[in-house]
Enzyme design. Structure first.
Site, PDB file in Angstrom:
ATOM      1  N   ASN A 226     -35.788 -27.983   8.456  1.00 60.89           N
ATOM      2  CA  ASN A 226     -34.944 -28.140   9.644  1.00 60.89           C
ATOM      3  C   ASN A 226     -34.422 -26.766  10.066  1.00 60.89           C
ATOM      4  O   ASN A 226     -34.770 -25.747   9.477  1.00 60.89           O
ATOM      5  CB  ASN A 226     -33.790 -29.115   9.358  1.00 60.89           C
ATOM      6  CG  ASN A 226     -32.966 -28.692   8.155  1.00 60.89           C
ATOM      7  OD1 ASN A 226     -32.321 -27.656   8.170  1.00 60.89           O
ATOM      8  ND2 ASN A 226     -33.021 -29.508   7.101  1.00 60.89           N
TER       9      ASN A 226
ATOM     10  N   ASP B 129     -34.458 -35.216   4.293  1.00 62.16           N
ATOM     11  CA  ASP B 129     -34.336 -36.613   3.864  1.00 62.16           C
ATOM     12  C   ASP B 129     -35.598 -37.112   3.156  1.00 62.16           C
ATOM     13  O   ASP B 129     -35.511 -37.968   2.273  1.00 62.16           O
ATOM     14  CB  ASP B 129     -34.057 -37.512   5.075  1.00 62.16           C
ATOM     15  CG  ASP B 129     -32.697 -37.225   5.692  1.00 62.16           C
ATOM     16  OD1 ASP B 129     -31.728 -37.074   4.918  1.00 62.16           O
ATOM     17  OD2 ASP B 129     -32.606 -37.127   6.925  1.00 62.16           O
TER      18      ASP B 129
ATOM     19  N   LYS C 180     -55.040 -26.048   2.054  1.00 61.03           N
ATOM     20  CA  LYS C 180     -54.551 -26.191   3.417  1.00 61.03           C
ATOM     21  C   LYS C 180     -55.236 -27.374   4.107  1.00 61.03           C
ATOM     22  O   LYS C 180     -56.465 -27.507   4.075  1.00 61.03           O
ATOM     23  CB  LYS C 180     -54.819 -24.906   4.204  1.00 61.03           C
ATOM     24  CG  LYS C 180     -54.352 -24.980   5.656  1.00 61.03           C
ATOM     25  CD  LYS C 180     -54.694 -23.701   6.405  1.00 61.03           C
ATOM     26  CE  LYS C 180     -54.333 -23.833   7.878  1.00 61.03           C
ATOM     27  NZ  LYS C 180     -54.711 -22.624   8.640  1.00 61.03           N
TER      28      LYS C 180
ATOM     29  N   PRO D 275     -33.791 -37.349  -3.205  1.00 60.79           N
ATOM     30  CA  PRO D 275     -32.529 -37.726  -3.843  1.00 60.79           C
ATOM     31  C   PRO D 275     -31.356 -37.364  -2.941  1.00 60.79           C
ATOM     32  O   PRO D 275     -31.395 -36.361  -2.212  1.00 60.79           O
ATOM     33  CB  PRO D 275     -32.520 -36.909  -5.134  1.00 60.79           C
ATOM     34  CG  PRO D 275     -33.458 -35.782  -4.897  1.00 60.79           C
ATOM     35  CD  PRO D 275     -34.514 -36.323  -3.993  1.00 60.79           C
ATOM     36  N   ASP D 276     -30.311 -38.177  -2.972  1.00 67.69           N
ATOM     37  CA  ASP D 276     -29.104 -37.956  -2.175  1.00 67.69           C
ATOM     38  C   ASP D 276     -28.129 -37.155  -3.030  1.00 67.69           C
ATOM     39  O   ASP D 276     -27.453 -37.694  -3.913  1.00 67.69           O
ATOM     40  CB  ASP D 276     -28.498 -39.301  -1.779  1.00 67.69           C
ATOM     41  CG  ASP D 276     -27.390 -39.158  -0.749  1.00 67.69           C
ATOM     42  OD1 ASP D 276     -26.615 -38.189  -0.858  1.00 67.69           O
ATOM     43  OD2 ASP D 276     -27.286 -40.016   0.145  1.00 67.69           O
ATOM     44  N   ILE D 277     -28.050 -35.858  -2.786  1.00 69.58           N
ATOM     45  CA  ILE D 277     -27.251 -34.971  -3.629  1.00 69.58           C
ATOM     46  C   ILE D 277     -25.768 -35.290  -3.512  1.00 69.58           C
ATOM     47  O   ILE D 277     -25.050 -35.363  -4.521  1.00 69.58           O
ATOM     48  CB  ILE D 277     -27.524 -33.498  -3.258  1.00 69.58           C
ATOM     49  CG1 ILE D 277     -29.003 -33.169  -3.508  1.00 69.58           C
ATOM     50  CG2 ILE D 277     -26.619 -32.555  -4.050  1.00 69.58           C
ATOM     51  CD1 ILE D 277     -29.421 -31.805  -2.997  1.00 69.58           C
TER      52      ILE D 277
ATOM     53  N   PHE E 171     -20.831 -32.856   4.516  1.00 70.48           N
ATOM     54  CA  PHE E 171     -20.969 -32.487   5.930  1.00 70.48           C
ATOM     55  C   PHE E 171     -21.811 -33.552   6.614  1.00 70.48           C
ATOM     56  O   PHE E 171     -22.797 -34.038   6.041  1.00 70.48           O
ATOM     57  CB  PHE E 171     -21.631 -31.120   6.068  1.00 70.48           C
ATOM     58  CG  PHE E 171     -20.648 -29.979   6.174  1.00 70.48           C
ATOM     59  CD1 PHE E 171     -20.570 -29.224   7.320  1.00 70.48           C
ATOM     60  CD2 PHE E 171     -19.800 -29.691   5.119  1.00 70.48           C
ATOM     61  CE1 PHE E 171     -19.662 -28.167   7.417  1.00 70.48           C
ATOM     62  CE2 PHE E 171     -18.887 -28.646   5.197  1.00 70.48           C
ATOM     63  CZ  PHE E 171     -18.818 -27.885   6.361  1.00 70.48           C
TER      64      PHE E 171
ATOM     65  N   LYS F  27     -20.339 -42.522   6.715  1.00 74.00           N
ATOM     66  CA  LYS F  27     -20.890 -41.701   5.633  1.00 74.00           C
ATOM     67  C   LYS F  27     -19.856 -41.511   4.530  1.00 74.00           C
ATOM     68  O   LYS F  27     -20.199 -41.532   3.343  1.00 74.00           O
ATOM     69  CB  LYS F  27     -21.333 -40.346   6.186  1.00 74.00           C
ATOM     70  CG  LYS F  27     -22.065 -39.475   5.173  1.00 74.00           C
ATOM     71  CD  LYS F  27     -22.654 -38.239   5.856  1.00 74.00           C
ATOM     72  CE  LYS F  27     -23.490 -37.414   4.878  1.00 74.00           C
ATOM     73  NZ  LYS F  27     -24.130 -36.248   5.542  1.00 74.00           N
TER      74      LYS F  27
ATOM     75  N   LYS G 104     -21.116 -42.712   0.921  1.00 75.47           N
ATOM     76  CA  LYS G 104     -21.434 -41.694  -0.083  1.00 75.47           C
ATOM     77  C   LYS G 104     -20.431 -41.683  -1.233  1.00 75.47           C
ATOM     78  O   LYS G 104     -20.740 -41.182  -2.318  1.00 75.47           O
ATOM     79  CB  LYS G 104     -21.473 -40.303   0.556  1.00 75.47           C
ATOM     80  CG  LYS G 104     -22.439 -40.186   1.732  1.00 75.47           C
ATOM     81  CD  LYS G 104     -23.872 -40.150   1.285  1.00 75.47           C
ATOM     82  CE  LYS G 104     -24.790 -39.860   2.476  1.00 75.47           C
ATOM     83  NZ  LYS G 104     -26.194 -39.765   2.100  1.00 75.47           N
TER      84      LYS G 104
END
Length: 410
Positions: free
Chosen positions: A211, A279, A289, A307-309, A327, A341, A345
């Site tokens: 991103n 994600d 390649k 994994p969701d840190i 964040f 969130k 979370k």
């Protein structure tokens, strides 16, 4: 910082043009600049351009009757909270070491009773010369703060140490020196864990999913927490930013790498999850390649959830940080998504920001701090200022002096 002022001395060197950017960046943070330009400095920047950016009179001559009447050189030398010499040439540093007072800049340095910061910039051989190194050592022994120059290509065509440090580094050093000593130690003994930047999930040896995160906000927060006295571990995805001074930097690539680095860094008192973690990742990474197949046929790429840190550290039964801050980068209904969130979370605070503009990679941010008590909406400001305010908020929380109503009114 809004009541702080520096006295900036601009020496004669090609790096003098960066002093204009420094004045602008300090002004954006509420730090005013009064400026002396040496005779050699006027060969590189004009007093008119300096005055336009600083919004103040520019001083150039020691024996100027009008200037001495309006602001004598003794008063000028003590009119600011900090003296900054940028660029600090070999000549200026030598004059300061030996107590010369044959122009306005050297006289001011000799007459001041305020802290002094020197930001060197010169040819690599000039910087490495024994005389310069002796002078730097003596300046530091005399209590002057002398930054280490950057290393890289120079205007003269040579390469090595001697480049003016990046303006962001200079600004951070100035802010640290302007901050009252008591404030520096508010987080003394606290271990803060911060993530920053993007992650990269490889598709093949040359491509990846990622991103636009630049890491600027996360790096600024790490610097601000360190300035408050915390021991900071910064787990960073791939960014082009220099390593912050006084921070333990751990570089990673993927989301799984970042999670492992965070868990390895525990225990921590504070966790600030700023990184824009990918994600998803490819279930399989091609060893060669991926090639075009023609006829508009794209390769099928199966994705798996990363994994969701934030959620992982928020819900740890052992070694959960005492304060967990996430964040929320959203493009619409920012506060609603942030509140969802926060509940989903299991963290303590969410810093919500709208990234539909130029926030990712930009210099400013506008956030809402979402807590169990509600939302605090902060005005748009430079990312470094957001970081300083968040660090102060964290210090208030940890020290037990947290007053949301007072903070919201600041």
């Amino acid at each position: 910082m809004s009541s702080k002022r520096i006295l900036l001395i601009i020496g004669g060197g090609i790096a003098a043009y960066k002093s204009l950017e420094l004045i602008r960046e300090l002004g954006r943070r509420g730090i005013a600049s009064r400026v002396i330009v040496t005779k050699a400095g006027t060969e590189f920047v004009t007093p008119l351009s300096v005055a336009a950016l600083s919004g103040d009179k520019v001083y150039t001559e020691l024996f100027n009757l009008t200037d001495e009447t309006e602001m004598g050189h003794i008063e000028l030398s003590r009119s600011a909270d900090l003296l900054v010499v940028c660029p600090a040439t070999a000549d200026l540093m030598a004059k300061a070491v030996h107590g010369h007072a044959n122009d306005l800049a050297s006289t001011t340095l000799l007459a001041t009773d305020k802290p002094v910061l020197m930001v060197p910039a010169m040819n690599v051989r000039m910087w490495g010369h024994a005389a310069t190194q002796r002078n730097v050592a003596q300046l530091r022994a005399d209590g002057v703060t002398v930054m280490e120059p950057d290393e890289g290509p120079m205007a003269c065509g040579e390469f090595g140490p001697g480049r003016l440090p990046e303006v962001s580094r200079i600004v951070a050093e100035i802010q640290a020196m302007l901050r009252p000593p008591a404030d520096k130690k508010r987080l003394a003994g606290v271990h803060a864990l911060v993530t920053a930047g993007p992650t990269r999930e490889p598709l093949d040896p040359v491509r990846y999913l990622s991103n636009h995160s630049s890491g600027k906000q996360g790096y600024s927060i790490a610097i601000a927490l360190a300035a408050e006295g915390a021991r900071v571990t910064l787990v960073s995805g791939p960014v082009s930013l220099p390593a912050p001074e006084g921070v333990d930097l751990v570089k990673v690539e993927t989301a799984r790498d970042m999670l492992k680095a965070c868990e390895d860094a525990l225990p921590a008192d504070v966790f600030v999850s700023v990184a824009a973690v990918a994600d998803w990742r490819p279930v399989k990474t091609a060893t060669q390649k991926l090639k075009l197949k023609g006829k508009g046929a794209a390769p099928a790429i199966e994705l798996a959830e990363n994994p969701d840190i934030l959620r992982t550290l928020s819900n740890k039964k052992k070694k959960r940080p005492g304060l967990v801050i996430g964040f929320a980068a959203e493009t619409e209904e920012v506060e609603r998504h942030a509140n969802e969130k926060l509940a989903r979370k299991g963290c303590d605070w969410i810093v919500a920001n709208d990234v539909s503009g130029d926030v990712m990679g930009g210099l400013e941010n506008e956030i809402a701090l979402i807590t169990r008590d509600g939302a605090e909406r902060w005005p748009r400001m430079p990312k470094e200022q957001v970081a300083a305010r968040l660090a102060a908020r964290i210090a208030d929380q940890i020290s037990g002096r947290d007053d949301p109503q007072k903070l919201a009114a600041e």
